[in-house]
Structures are given as C-alpha cells and as structure tokens.
Design an enzyme around this catalytic site. Structure first.
Site, PDB file in Angstrom:
ATOM      1  N   GLU A 259      -1.829  -3.185  -9.307  1.00 41.00           N
ATOM      2  CA  GLU A 259      -3.361  -3.348  -8.603  1.00 41.00           C
ATOM      3  C   GLU A 259      -3.523  -4.919  -8.805  1.00 41.00           C
ATOM      4  O   GLU A 259      -3.996  -5.453  -8.022  1.00 41.00           O
ATOM      5  CB  GLU A 259      -4.433  -2.710  -9.335  1.00 41.00           C
ATOM      6  CG  GLU A 259      -4.297  -0.994  -9.189  1.00 41.00           C
ATOM      7  CD  GLU A 259      -4.446  -0.663  -7.666  1.00 41.00           C
ATOM      8  OE1 GLU A 259      -5.126  -1.533  -6.840  1.00 41.00           O
ATOM      9  OE2 GLU A 259      -4.309   0.445  -7.469  1.00 41.00           O
TER      10      GLU A 259
ATOM     11  N   GLU B 252      -8.707  -3.545  -4.970  1.00 37.57           N
ATOM     12  CA  GLU B 252      -7.578  -3.365  -5.862  1.00 37.57           C
ATOM     13  C   GLU B 252      -8.126  -3.742  -7.420  1.00 37.57           C
ATOM     14  O   GLU B 252      -8.063  -3.271  -8.405  1.00 37.57           O
ATOM     15  CB  GLU B 252      -6.790  -4.245  -5.614  1.00 37.57           C
ATOM     16  CG  GLU B 252      -5.912  -4.393  -4.027  1.00 37.57           C
ATOM     17  CD  GLU B 252      -5.343  -3.022  -3.717  1.00 37.57           C
ATOM     18  OE1 GLU B 252      -5.405  -1.981  -4.612  1.00 37.57           O
ATOM     19  OE2 GLU B 252      -4.767  -3.068  -2.824  1.00 37.57           O
TER      20      GLU B 252
ATOM     21  N   HIS C 269      -9.577  -0.564  -8.496  1.00 38.13           N
ATOM     22  CA  HIS C 269      -8.757   0.413  -8.810  1.00 38.13           C
ATOM     23  C   HIS C 269      -8.191   0.075 -10.080  1.00 38.13           C
ATOM     24  O   HIS C 269      -8.217   0.883 -11.045  1.00 38.13           O
ATOM     25  CB  HIS C 269      -7.667   0.448  -7.762  1.00 38.13           C
ATOM     26  CG  HIS C 269      -7.897   0.915  -6.461  1.00 38.13           C
ATOM     27  ND1 HIS C 269      -7.218   0.886  -5.464  1.00 38.13           N
ATOM     28  CD2 HIS C 269      -8.931   1.726  -6.270  1.00 38.13           C
ATOM     29  CE1 HIS C 269      -7.469   1.689  -4.388  1.00 38.13           C
ATOM     30  NE2 HIS C 269      -8.870   2.259  -4.609  1.00 38.13           N
TER      31      HIS C 269
ATOM     32  N   GLU D 141       0.776  -1.215  -0.045  1.00 39.59           N
ATOM     33  CA  GLU D 141       0.029   0.048  -0.095  1.00 39.59           C
ATOM     34  C   GLU D 141       0.919   1.297   0.005  1.00 39.59           C
ATOM     35  O   GLU D 141       0.332   2.221  -0.810  1.00 39.59           O
ATOM     36  CB  GLU D 141      -0.872  -0.035   1.340  1.00 39.59           C
ATOM     37  CG  GLU D 141      -1.827  -1.168   1.329  1.00 39.59           C
ATOM     38  CD  GLU D 141      -3.029  -1.129   0.007  1.00 39.59           C
ATOM     39  OE1 GLU D 141      -3.021  -0.032  -0.653  1.00 39.59           O
ATOM     40  OE2 GLU D 141      -3.611  -2.272  -0.110  1.00 39.59           O
TER      41      GLU D 141
ATOM     42  N   HIS E 189      -5.719   2.507   3.103  1.00 35.57           N
ATOM     43  CA  HIS E 189      -5.385   0.987   3.106  1.00 35.57           C
ATOM     44  C   HIS E 189      -4.117   0.617   4.015  1.00 35.57           C
ATOM     45  O   HIS E 189      -4.053  -0.365   4.694  1.00 35.57           O
ATOM     46  CB  HIS E 189      -5.031   0.370   1.796  1.00 35.57           C
ATOM     47  CG  HIS E 189      -6.217   0.315   0.948  1.00 35.57           C
ATOM     48  ND1 HIS E 189      -6.386   0.226  -0.414  1.00 35.57           N
ATOM     49  CD2 HIS E 189      -7.656   0.866   1.282  1.00 35.57           C
ATOM     50  CE1 HIS E 189      -7.744   0.370  -0.950  1.00 35.57           C
ATOM     51  NE2 HIS E 189      -8.536   0.891   0.038  1.00 35.57           N
TER      52      HIS E 189
ATOM     53  N   GLU F 251      -5.206   4.671  -1.227  1.00 34.18           N
ATOM     54  CA  GLU F 251      -4.226   3.652  -0.723  1.00 34.18           C
ATOM     55  C   GLU F 251      -3.346   4.000   0.719  1.00 34.18           C
ATOM     56  O   GLU F 251      -3.292   3.166   1.557  1.00 34.18           O
ATOM     57  CB  GLU F 251      -3.060   3.694  -1.741  1.00 34.18           C
ATOM     58  CG  GLU F 251      -3.494   3.219  -2.982  1.00 34.18           C
ATOM     59  CD  GLU F 251      -3.953   1.842  -3.348  1.00 34.18           C
ATOM     60  OE1 GLU F 251      -4.295   1.269  -2.483  1.00 34.18           O
ATOM     61  OE2 GLU F 251      -4.185   1.656  -4.445  1.00 34.18           O
TER      62      GLU F 251
HETATM   63 FE   LIG Z   1      -5.088  -0.258  -5.233  1.00 34.37          FE
HETATM   64 FE   LIG Z   2      -4.654  -0.700  -1.758  1.00 32.11          FE
END
Ligand SMILES: [Fe+2]
Ligand SMILES: [Fe+2]
Lengths: 87, 189, 77
Positions: free
Chosen positions: B135, B165, B168, B35, B67, B64
């Site tokens: 990702e 992810e 993303h 991350e 995360h 992120e």
């Molecule tokens: Fe991500």
């Molecule tokens: Fe992430």
C-alpha cells in the site's frame, strides 16, 4: 456516433457514488471495529438510503447490476446504456 | 462470487490529450505495485489468513478491482483517439505494433505482469506486512504519477486513488493489532 | 473542504532533510528534500467517533475522516 447522457445522469451517478463511498469506508472500518454501535447504525442507515437511490437511478437509466440483481425492460437493457469507461 | 456494478467508484475525468501519460499510468495497471497485483494479492491471501481478517482482505481486494477499472478508464480515454503517429511519438509505437490500442497487463516500461509481484507466505504477520508495504509503495507511485502530469482533472482521480492506499494501509495496520490481541490459549504459569 | 486542506495540512505530514552537497555534483543541488509521513503511520489505530466529512467531500478527498486525509500537491523536485 455521439451519444450524450443528460446532465441529470451525471448528477445522479455522483450522488450514488458519494453514498456508496461512505459505505465502502464504513465497511473497511467495521472490518476492524466490529463493535462500534454508532458506525453500525450509520452503515445500516446508508445501506437503506442507497437502495432507494439506486432504484431511482435504475428506473431512469437501466440496471446497474447483472445476474438478476435488478430488473430489465424490453429489449434486454444491460447492453443498452453506456459503460463506465465510456461516459 | 462477484457481482459487477456498472459504475466507477469515482468519476474519472481526463482533460488533456496526452498518450504519453497513458504509458506511465500502466505502472498502476500491470506494474509490481499496481491495482491488479493488489487485488490478486489480497484475494489470494484471504484463504489462509486467520478468520478475523478474511473480511478485510476480501473487501480491500474487491475495492482494488474498482481502482483497476479507474486506471483502465484513464488509459482508455488517453489513447482512444490518438493516431498511430501520436502513439509513436508518445513512446507507444512498440505497444501499438503488438496490441493496437488494447490495454495489456504490463508496467510503464512494457514489462508484462507476473505472479512474482505478489507474495503469499501463509504466515499472517509476513502477509500483512507485505500488504502494508504494498500500500505504501502504491501511494508513492501515485505521488510520482501526479508529479508527471499537469492535467488537474487527471490529478484529481490520482489523488483519490492515492488517499485510498493511505486508508488501506491503516486497515492492514489495524489487522496486525487485532492478531496481536487474539490470545486463543492463555498460558498459565 | 478547502479549510481542511489548509489546516489538516500538508505541512504537518511533511518531513524535510538536507542531502550532502558535493562541489563535484554535476547538477545544481536541491538543498532541501521532503517526504510524507501519512496519518496511518502516526495514528495506526483509528479511534472511534472521529468527525466525518460530508459524503460529497469524502468522495472528493478519498476518505470519510479528516484525521486520515493526506494531501499531496506536486512540488518541483
Ligand atoms: Fe490499496
Ligand atoms: Fe488501490
């Protein structure tokens, strides 16, 4: 020292997390679909609802944000409530 | 600038005392596809990417960091009450010798984070394909981490992060499509 | 929510392959291996107006859109 947050804290926090998650998802979607009127409308609806909910949370459990993005009681509340990784 | 919000993106719960899992989770803290690398990769690329995708890189880069905080919370909870003996048994004796229980930006094998984990080529397609790959690699890492624990609460948080992810990656794929469409100068033959 | 897990299904996204098995392999062979094709690969551009999860389901599963939910259950490998 064991400090237990009331169940109500976790409930309200989860409500806010759910609402904010919808806003995160809509944000990323709108970044690539800037003309989707329905999504724009939903974004603004949730943005206004989240303001009410976060105000309610802060009223009870202190400021969620620093740098003047919320209000404080005395003494300075920022450090009074537990941190996200502690609860 | 950035504003900190005093809450996690998702409620992290850890139910099993398992310091070894903390060691493995460091892969997503200070690892190549972790991350920290993700946040720094996107927030660095955004300065030179075409305007149409700056917002996306800013938003995903910011998410992120949320995360990263979730992973830190997992590691913190898994090691907070472990004795030095338990840490040694979990393969964290070398970590303890250097850091006590402090978190450190390193991967599961103890290799410190390095800027060479992230790329910035200045070419939008090269950068976005790097991001898509990053990702997918993060998604795969979450799968292997989920496989390594039987704590359903910990798995729950890891599944959330894995799904993020997936989203993303979708948005970066869409960003590529947006760049394909932006014909600034129409060539007339 | 559970109906989504059942129907948006792990199965749709799973792909199976069979590695070469040699009599000289030291461990008992795993005949079938799997990997996942997540929905961002099959649907790389999100169409507008997709059905949504409720905010609580969305938070729980990590996405607002059932079409982009990719379940992962650990399988003994
Ligand atoms: Fe991500
Ligand atoms: Fe992430």
């Amino acid at each position: 020292m064991t400090r237990k947050m009331p169940d109500h804290y976790y409930k309200l926090l989860r409500d806010l997390q759910a609402m904010d998650f919808v806003l995160v998802e809509l944000t990323l979607y709108l970044d690539t679909h800037p003309h989707d009127m329905a999504a724009l409308q939903q974004y603004n609806q949730f943005a206004s609802a989240r303001q009410h909910l976060s105000a309610q949370f802060e009223q009870e459990f202190g400021p969620l944000k620093h740098f003047g993005q919320g209000y404080t009681r005395a003494p300075w509340q920022w450090n009074e409530t537990p941190w996200p990784w502690q609860v | 600038m950035w504003i900190y919000e005093k809450k996690l993106q998702y409620p992290v719960k850890v139910s099993k005392c398992d310091p070894y899992m903390a060691k493995l989770l460091l892969e997503q803290y200070g690892g190549a596809d972790g991350e920290l690398a993700a946040a720094l990769r996107y927030l660095n690329q955004r300065y030179t990417i075409p305007d149409k995708v700056i917002g996306l890189l800013t938003d995903i880069g910011t998410e992120e960091f949320a995360h990263l905080e979730m992973i830190a919370t997992m590691v913190y909870k898994l090691t907070k009450d472990a004795t030095p003996e338990q840490l040694r048994a979990a393969g964290l004796g070398d970590h303890y010798a250097n850091h006590d229980k402090a978190l450190f930006y390193q991967n599961a094998s103890g290799v410190p984070w390095t800027a060479t984990y992230i790329q910035a080529k200045g070419d939008p397609i090269a950068d976005l394909y790097e991001d898509i790959a990053a990702e997918e690699k993060a998604r795969a890492t979450y799968q292997w981490l989920i496989d390594m624990t039987d704590d359903v609460d910990l798995q729950d948080g890891l599944k959330f992060l894995r799904e993020r992810e997936v989203i993303h990656s979708l948005r970066f794929r869409e960003a590529v499509e947006i760049l394909k469409e932006s014909h600034g100068v129409k060539k007339v033959f | 929510m559970n109906e989504y897990i059942a129907h948006a299904g792990a199965a749709d996204q799973l792909r199976v392959w069979h590695p070469f098995v040699s009599p000289l392999d030291p461990c008992p062979p795993i005949a079938e291996k799997t990997f996942i094709i997540p929905p961002n690969v099959t649907m790389p551009w999100q169409p507008p107006g997709l059905p949504q999860f409720s905010p609580y389901e969305a938070l729980k599963l990590g996405t607002l859109w059932p079409a982009y939910y990719s379940p992962y259950e650990t399988t003994p490998k």
